[in-house]
Design a protein around this motif. Sequence first.
Motif, short mmCIF file in Angstrom:
data_model
loop_
_atom_site.label_atom_id
_atom_site.label_comp_id
_atom_site.label_asym_id
_atom_site.label_seq_id
_atom_site.Cartn_x
_atom_site.Cartn_y
_atom_site.Cartn_z
N LYS A 151 48.57 43.89 49.13
CA LYS A 151 48.11 45.20 49.63
C LYS A 151 47.82 45.11 51.13
O LYS A 151 46.84 45.68 51.63
N THR A 152 48.71 44.45 51.85
CA THR A 152 48.52 44.21 53.28
C THR A 152 48.23 45.49 54.06
O THR A 152 47.35 45.52 54.92
N GLU A 153 48.97 46.54 53.73
CA GLU A 153 48.87 47.78 54.51
C GLU A 153 47.54 48.49 54.34
O GLU A 153 47.22 49.42 55.09
N TYR A 154 46.73 48.07 53.36
CA TYR A 154 45.44 48.71 53.12
C TYR A 154 44.26 47.92 53.69
O TYR A 154 43.12 48.35 53.57
N ASP A 212 34.98 48.67 42.30
CA ASP A 212 33.75 47.90 42.40
C ASP A 212 34.11 46.44 42.66
O ASP A 212 34.95 45.87 41.97
N PRO A 213 33.50 45.80 43.67
CA PRO A 213 33.81 44.39 43.94
C PRO A 213 33.66 43.48 42.73
O PRO A 213 34.31 42.43 42.66
N LYS A 214 32.83 43.88 41.75
CA LYS A 214 32.70 43.08 40.52
C LYS A 214 34.00 43.10 39.72
O LYS A 214 34.38 42.11 39.11
N VAL A 215 34.67 44.25 39.70
CA VAL A 215 35.96 44.35 39.02
C VAL A 215 37.00 43.53 39.77
O VAL A 215 37.77 42.77 39.18
N VAL A 216 37.01 43.67 41.10
CA VAL A 216 37.96 42.92 41.93
C VAL A 216 37.81 41.43 41.70
O VAL A 216 38.79 40.70 41.51
N ARG A 217 36.56 40.96 41.68
CA ARG A 217 36.31 39.53 41.49
C ARG A 217 36.75 39.08 40.09
O ARG A 217 37.40 38.05 39.94
N ALA A 218 36.39 39.84 39.07
CA ALA A 218 36.74 39.47 37.69
C ALA A 218 38.25 39.46 37.49
O ALA A 218 38.77 38.69 36.67
N SER A 219 38.95 40.31 38.22
CA SER A 219 40.41 40.35 38.09
C SER A 219 41.10 39.19 38.79
O SER A 219 42.30 38.99 38.61
N MET A 220 40.35 38.43 39.57
CA MET A 220 40.91 37.33 40.36
C MET A 220 42.06 37.81 41.25
O MET A 220 43.02 37.08 41.50
N GLY A 221 41.94 39.05 41.72
CA GLY A 221 42.95 39.61 42.60
C GLY A 221 44.07 40.33 41.89
O GLY A 221 44.93 40.94 42.53
N ALA A 222 44.08 40.32 40.54
CA ALA A 222 45.13 41.00 39.79
C ALA A 222 45.13 42.50 40.06
O ALA A 222 46.17 43.16 39.93
N ILE A 223 43.99 43.05 40.45
CA ILE A 223 43.91 44.48 40.74
C ILE A 223 44.89 44.88 41.82
O ILE A 223 45.41 46.00 41.83
N PHE A 224 45.21 43.96 42.73
CA PHE A 224 46.12 44.29 43.83
C PHE A 224 47.58 44.31 43.40
O PHE A 224 48.45 44.68 44.19
N SER A 225 47.83 43.92 42.16
CA SER A 225 49.19 44.00 41.60
C SER A 225 49.23 44.90 40.37
O SER A 225 50.20 44.87 39.62
#
Length: 242
Positions: free
Chosen positions: A29-32, A135-148
């Motif tokens: 998600k470089t552009e964001y 929520d940063p808690k979701v981002v962390r739990a996803s281990m970055g999968a949210i960006f894909s």
Amino acid sequence: MATYKRYRKEDSVSYSLGITLTFELLKFKTEYVNKVYIHSAMKQGDTLEKIKKLCESAGIEIVYTDKIFNVLSQKENCYVIGEFRKFEGKLDKEKPHIVLVNPSNAGNMGTIMRSALGFGLNNMAIIRQAVDAYDPKVVRASMGAIFSTNFVYYDSFDDYLSEAGERELYPFMLDAKVSLHDVRPAGNFSLIFGNEATGLPHEFASIGTSVIIPHSNRIDSLNLPIAASIAMYEATKGMFKR
């Protein structure tokens, strides 16, 4: 002098707390990405140089400060934070979907995103009321999968159906009549899961083919991320044969 506040749902930006998450953010998600923050305890070395090169090539500002870490992260080993603008997803109608109805736990949502990406199921519909995926808690739990992950919020399950196109529907329920062992999803399908505490409303029993995951009577039920992961494995195991 810059001031930093804790994340709020109404904010236009969110954060990746940690090196691994920020690498995933910079890659997918470089552009964001607005900025990358570096803590003074971050050691010089290959990892820091990779971050610098990625940011330099994308024109992303690096800010060296400890203040934002004191506000956003309680983890002692968090030395990198990525700040990114919230992005909109779009579901692929020609692919299987994961549907979460009224999920309420940030850690569970992130964990399901990570499992879903692992099984090649990165299209997710989220039915409100629901936890904030940014929520940063979701981002962390996803281990970055949210960006894909292509995730889209809907106000109701009917709203989702109106956009999802023709597909097989499999709501997972404790009182379902069909065992997961007897289900063979094919083509476009949706695996549907309810709230952690209450599961799916009773009316989902008449939607598509309701499914139960058999287990011993020593437990009442499986927790949501485990149930979702088992279902995803069964639905996709034919795709990953060696």
